[in-house]
Design a protein around this motif. Structure first.
Motif, PDB file in Angstrom:
ATOM      1  N   ALA A  54      36.965  39.291  40.260  1.00 24.64           N
ATOM      2  CA  ALA A  54      37.880  40.369  39.899  1.00 24.64           C
ATOM      3  C   ALA A  54      39.133  39.824  39.234  1.00 24.64           C
ATOM      4  CB  ALA A  54      38.244  41.178  41.147  1.00 24.64           C
ATOM      5  N   LEU A  55      39.658  38.708  39.745  1.00 23.12           N
ATOM      6  CA  LEU A  55      40.828  38.086  39.127  1.00 23.12           C
ATOM      7  C   LEU A  55      40.493  37.554  37.738  1.00 23.12           C
ATOM      8  CD1 LEU A  55      42.272  36.185  42.204  1.00 23.12           C
ATOM      9  CD2 LEU A  55      43.414  38.024  40.957  1.00 23.12           C
ATOM     10  N   ARG A  56      39.355  36.867  37.639  1.00 26.56           N
ATOM     11  CA  ARG A  56      38.966  36.301  36.344  1.00 26.56           C
ATOM     12  C   ARG A  56      38.707  37.391  35.316  1.00 26.56           C
ATOM     13  NH1 ARG A  56      33.162  33.964  36.311  1.00 26.56           N
ATOM     14  NH2 ARG A  56      32.787  36.205  36.091  1.00 26.56           N
ATOM     15  N   ASP A 120      39.619  40.172  51.523  1.00 26.16           N
ATOM     16  CA  ASP A 120      39.036  41.231  52.346  1.00 26.16           C
ATOM     17  C   ASP A 120      39.317  42.632  51.819  1.00 26.16           C
ATOM     18  OD1 ASP A 120      41.730  41.397  52.912  1.00 26.16           O
ATOM     19  OD2 ASP A 120      41.490  41.461  55.090  1.00 26.16           O
ATOM     20  N   GLN A 121      39.593  42.758  50.513  1.00 30.87           N
ATOM     21  CA  GLN A 121      39.818  44.064  49.916  1.00 30.87           C
ATOM     22  C   GLN A 121      38.847  44.285  48.756  1.00 30.87           C
ATOM     23  OE1 GLN A 121      44.142  44.138  49.094  1.00 30.87           O
ATOM     24  NE2 GLN A 121      44.357  45.327  50.968  1.00 30.87           N
ATOM     25  N   PRO A 122      37.571  44.497  49.067  1.00 36.04           N
ATOM     26  CA  PRO A 122      36.557  44.606  48.007  1.00 36.04           C
ATOM     27  C   PRO A 122      36.673  45.849  47.145  1.00 36.04           C
ATOM     28  CG  PRO A 122      35.613  45.161  50.140  1.00 36.04           C
ATOM     29  CD  PRO A 122      36.979  44.605  50.416  1.00 36.04           C
ATOM     30  N   GLY A 123      37.483  46.819  47.551  1.00 29.21           N
ATOM     31  CA  GLY A 123      37.671  48.005  46.727  1.00 29.21           C
ATOM     32  C   GLY A 123      38.654  47.808  45.588  1.00 29.21           C
ATOM     33  N   ILE A 124      39.222  46.603  45.492  1.00 31.68           N
ATOM     34  CA  ILE A 124      40.163  46.283  44.415  1.00 31.68           C
ATOM     35  C   ILE A 124      39.478  45.336  43.441  1.00 31.68           C
ATOM     36  CG2 ILE A 124      42.369  45.200  43.849  1.00 31.68           C
ATOM     37  CD1 ILE A 124      43.373  46.096  46.587  1.00 31.68           C
ATOM     38  N   GLY A 125      39.309  45.774  42.224  1.00 33.10           N
ATOM     39  CA  GLY A 125      38.585  44.991  41.237  1.00 33.10           C
ATOM     40  C   GLY A 125      39.413  44.634  40.021  1.00 33.10           C
ATOM     41  N   THR A 216      35.818  48.485  41.957  1.00 36.89           N
ATOM     42  CA  THR A 216      35.614  49.396  40.850  1.00 36.89           C
ATOM     43  C   THR A 216      35.764  48.676  39.526  1.00 36.89           C
ATOM     44  OG1 THR A 216      36.405  51.400  39.769  1.00 36.89           O
ATOM     45  CG2 THR A 216      38.049  50.071  40.855  1.00 36.89           C
ATOM     46  N   ASP A 217      35.015  49.120  38.520  1.00 31.90           N
ATOM     47  CA  ASP A 217      35.144  48.527  37.191  1.00 31.90           C
ATOM     48  C   ASP A 217      36.078  49.337  36.311  1.00 31.90           C
ATOM     49  OD1 ASP A 217      33.699  50.785  36.575  1.00 31.90           O
ATOM     50  OD2 ASP A 217      31.914  49.727  35.857  1.00 31.90           O
ATOM     51  N   GLY A 218      36.677  50.392  36.886  1.00 33.02           N
ATOM     52  CA  GLY A 218      37.604  51.220  36.122  1.00 33.02           C
ATOM     53  C   GLY A 218      36.926  52.293  35.307  1.00 33.02           C
ATOM     54  N   ARG A 219      35.592  52.377  35.390  1.00 39.15           N
ATOM     55  CA  ARG A 219      34.853  53.371  34.622  1.00 39.15           C
ATOM     56  C   ARG A 219      33.977  54.221  35.551  1.00 39.15           C
ATOM     57  NH1 ARG A 219      34.335  48.612  31.940  1.00 39.15           N
ATOM     58  NH2 ARG A 219      32.221  48.315  32.717  1.00 39.15           N
TER      59      ARG A 219
END
Length: 228
Positions: A54-56, A120-125, A216-219
């Motif tokens: 997600a960071l990359r 531990d926050q997999p809902g943040i992408g 999420t991928d934002g889409r």
């Protein structure tokens, strides 16, 4: 009536800079029965891979990861060759110690700022990460994702702030004290439409890692891992 979100400080655009990513992934999962959070399964792969990606994919380079609990096992099971990995021998002291290790590693980089996220926050992408990078490009050097106006993760720190943040990072507070003391300088970046800031802390949270969950991928979709 919805509450009025706090005003964000006015900032001036800056020349393009290099923003690193820092993933804190050292926790031992005490409330999960001692299951290291980095090794929790999401889509058939360790959770640390998804958080680092997600960071990359959000635009951070390079991406640093701080491991702690079961670090050797995490290195063995997770595909982390694309990232820079440090180990925190004092991980049991809390998130603050991992933040200090990560910022110390970044001091040797050429980064102008860093986006810090939690494993531990997999809902943040990637979409939320990208919004923080856009805030940095617009002039902010202290920013945080917000959800309905409430500060959350990830957070962005300009390099000039790292020493002070490290000096105040203790226990499980991380940068909380610094953010509180500099609230007037903080830019809040609304991300509730592209991310969910829940934590995986207890066994009751584990269903959030079931198939179909994830960053999420934002889409409107979720980011898929290797082999999915």
């Amino acid at each position: 009536m919805a509450p009025t979100p706090p005003e964000t400080p006015s900032v001036a655009p800056r020349p393009e800079g290099r923003v690193a990513g820092l993933l804190l992934a050292a926790g031992g999962g005490r409330r999960l029965g001692g299951r290291p959070k980095a090794l929790l399964d999401l889509g058939g792969r360790p959770l640390v891979e998804h958080a680092a990606r997600a960071l990359r994919d959000g635009g951070c380079t390079p991406v640093h990861i701080v491991l702690g609990a079961a670090a050797a096992t995490v290195r063995e099971r997770a595909a982390l060759s694309a990232y820079r990995v440090s180990e925190n021998p004092d991980w049991a002291q809390g998130m603050g110690s991992s933040l200090r290790v990560g910022l110390a590693a970044l001091n040797a980089s050429e980064a102008d700022a860093v986006v810090v996220s939690l494993v531990d926050q997999p809902g943040i992408g990637a979409a939320a990460v990208a919004r923080l990078l856009a805030a940095y490009a617009a002039g902010a050097d202290l920013a945080a994702a917000s959800y309905a106006g409430r500060r959350g993760h990830p957070v962005l720190f300009g390099a000039g702030r790292w020493a002070d943040i490290a000096a105040t990072a203790e226990g499980d507070r991380g940068a909380r004290a610094y953010l509180r003391d500099h609230a007037g300088e903080l830019t809040l970046v609304e991300c509730s439409d592209v991310a969910e800031p829940y934590d995986i802390d207890t066994p009751e949270d584990l269903p959030r890692l079931a198939p179909g969950a994830g960053p999420t991928d934002g889409r409107g979709g979720t980011v898929r891992g290797h082999g999915e």
